[in-house]
Scaffold this motif. Sequence first.
Motif, short mmCIF file in Angstrom:
data_model
loop_
_atom_site.label_atom_id
_atom_site.label_comp_id
_atom_site.label_asym_id
_atom_site.label_seq_id
_atom_site.Cartn_x
_atom_site.Cartn_y
_atom_site.Cartn_z
N GLU A 193 0.83 -1.20 0.00
CA GLU A 193 0.00 0.00 0.00
C GLU A 193 0.87 1.26 0.00
O GLU A 193 1.80 1.40 0.78
CB GLU A 193 -0.90 -0.01 1.23
N PHE A 194 0.54 2.18 -0.88
CA PHE A 194 1.35 3.40 -1.04
C PHE A 194 0.52 4.67 -0.95
O PHE A 194 0.81 5.56 -0.16
CB PHE A 194 2.10 3.35 -2.38
N ASN A 195 -0.56 4.76 -1.76
CA ASN A 195 -1.28 6.02 -1.89
C ASN A 195 -1.94 6.47 -0.59
O ASN A 195 -1.83 7.64 -0.19
CB ASN A 195 -2.33 5.90 -2.99
N LEU A 196 -2.63 5.55 0.10
CA LEU A 196 -3.29 5.92 1.35
C LEU A 196 -2.27 6.34 2.40
O LEU A 196 -2.48 7.31 3.13
CB LEU A 196 -4.13 4.76 1.87
N SER A 197 -1.17 5.62 2.49
CA SER A 197 -0.12 5.98 3.45
C SER A 197 0.47 7.34 3.13
O SER A 197 0.76 8.13 4.04
CB SER A 197 0.99 4.91 3.44
#
Length: 273
Positions: A205-209
């Motif tokens: 996961e990248f965008n939410l973080s």
Amino acid sequence: MKERRNWPLYAVLTVFALVAIVPFLWVLMCSLMNTVEIYSGNLIPPNWRFSNYAEAWRRARLGLYFKNSLYITVLAPLLGIALDSLAGYAFAKLRIRRWNWLFFLFLLGIFVPGEANLLSTRLQVQAIGLQNNLNGVVLAMLGTGMAFGIFLMRNFFLDIPDSFGESAKMDGAGTFAIFWRVYLPLARSGLVALFIFKIIGAWNEFNLSLFILTDSDKWTIPLAVTSFRSMPGASNYGYIFAAAMICVFPILILYFIFQRSFMEGITAGGVKG
């Protein structure tokens, strides 16, 4: 003879396999070289620099970010499969199964790009006081990942005959007991497949973080690897490639361990809609 007739299919699959594996092997080889050796066009490391991994781990502080990612990767999938299996069971076996419009309303979440929800998700997380908090990322992942999880688990529960639940009900079992003791064990392959899906999604996961975590000490592994490129200690590209491989290794190991259960779960879950 049959295999000879299928050679075009095997040829196409081989090409796709090479397209997938060659970039991975190139990154792996680059992680064992320094910048000069990489720019020299070497395909095989002239000097196998395994120390790149230790240096990348130290310079990028991957130990801290590894713990952050591990927290999200454990908590989000566990909570996710609990909620998705309950909702999938309700849509497949309870009276709510008659409300097809509600299920298809959930299903719309699959067709909405995650990037379209980033701003609204951040504002909602901020409104409940979980901005810059790992639990905020977990909560956001639960909400954005429920559509696919409910769809998959509903299909598994639909494949299980209603007679199992009816027999348990005649024996005096309640609704939750039927779910927990009868249907859930029979949907084991679906749970494993969904769990692996969610673990991969949580670890990568990248965008939410990026939207929710503003403090660098709370970053996850993907964020740390991305930012490592701009750090002064990352002038050696071998360190950057090594950091990328450290990010990939846990998921590869997990997939190789559970690949049979994963394939069985995906195959079985795609039978009914």
